[in-house]
Design an enzyme around this catalytic site. Sequence first.
Site, PDB file in Angstrom:
ATOM      1  N   LYS A 257       0.816  -1.214   0.000  1.00  0.00           N
ATOM      2  CA  LYS A 257       0.000   0.000   0.000  1.00  0.00           C
ATOM      3  C   LYS A 257       0.852   1.266   0.000  1.00  0.00           C
ATOM      4  O   LYS A 257       0.422   2.306  -0.441  1.00  0.00           O
ATOM      5  CB  LYS A 257      -0.936  -0.007   1.212  1.00  0.00           C
ATOM      6  CG  LYS A 257      -2.088  -0.980   0.987  1.00  0.00           C
ATOM      7  CD  LYS A 257      -3.083  -1.006   2.106  1.00  0.00           C
ATOM      8  CE  LYS A 257      -4.226  -1.952   1.713  1.00  0.00           C
ATOM      9  NZ  LYS A 257      -5.032  -2.417   2.802  1.00  0.00           N
TER      10      LYS A 257
HETATM   11  N1  GLU Z   1      -8.880  -8.055   4.700  1.00  0.00           N
HETATM   12  C1  GLU Z   1      -7.719  -8.823   4.388  1.00  0.00           C
HETATM   13  C2  GLU Z   1      -6.663  -7.950   3.733  1.00  0.00           C
HETATM   14  O1  GLU Z   1      -6.938  -6.863   3.322  1.00  0.00           O
HETATM   15  C3  GLU Z   1      -8.010  -9.989   3.462  1.00  0.00           C
HETATM   16  C4  GLU Z   1      -8.913 -10.997   4.073  1.00  0.00           C
HETATM   17  C5  GLU Z   1      -9.096 -12.277   3.301  1.00  0.00           C
HETATM   18  O2  GLU Z   1      -9.140 -12.281   2.056  1.00  0.00           O
HETATM   19  O3  GLU Z   1      -9.256 -13.292   3.946  1.00  0.00           O
HETATM   20  O4  GLU Z   1      -5.550  -8.357   3.621  1.00  0.00           O
END
Ligand code: GLU
Length: 283
Positions: A257
């Site tokens: 990011k």
């Molecule tokens: N929210 C998680 C992330 O941004 C990914 C969750 C998932 O795909 O299990 O890395």
Amino acid sequence: MTAPTEFVTRFAPSPTGRLHLGHAYSALLAYRRAEHEGGRFILRIEDIDRSRSRPEFDAGILEDLAWLGLAWEAPVRRQSAHMGDFRAALDRLEADGLLYPCFCTRREIADEIAASGNAPHGPDGARYPGICRRLSADEREERMASGAAYALRLDMARAVAAGGASLTWRDERAGDITADPESFGDVVLARKDTPTSYHLAVTVDDALQGVTHVIRGEDLFHATHIHVLLQALLGVAMPVYHHHALIYDESGRRFAKRDRSATLAACREAGMTPAEVTAKLGL
Ligand code: GLU
């Protein structure tokens, strides 16, 4: 004749930054697979981390995915609006005697690990040395009554005994995997600062949303050892997993990011079309 099983997959980003090319790859893979299977594609916003999630990143996710040509079901589930569902799962695990409050600070854990000399390590680093697991019921009550902040940890030995010792999951790339949640130790299921955790929230939501196929990057492969144990403990269905290879930038590093130039927003500003982004990703 049995009805064909519905195919449901999802993309579940956290709104803690703009989406980059790695996210685009994951989202497109899931979206196209759902199309191919005649199934459903869900977008879920994983915003339990209140200190890092921002509304402008949430809006940016929707904007970037729409630009890429993706469409998803409404309403979009935002985890922060469903804390009650995570609480209900914690209540169940608590009633089964599988959780305990942990009052430790990071410092206390680090000191204990340093003092013990040979702390066992799991995929997430040094395992929690079990300080608060050893507190007596009276000590626990006293500290809770004093208003001390605490996390809730899964008592892994008990959880494995309750969840079944020989759990396996199916990974479309890696094959049948024997779950080894014990290597993580007593993971945190509710944090001091937010009454859930990634592991709990993702497991509960995939079950509640009827996700049959979890398609995500292989950086989350190890987390699945914990997720399938939680599914067994909560009595919910286990999806099929597909942990895809990660994509790398020109210098061989994972997209992150912090790399402003690799965001979809930057690609768009530089005049790239969605088709060019897709081609760059090799899709
Ligand atoms: N929210 C998680 C992330 O941004 C990914 C969750 C998932 O795909 O299990 O890395």
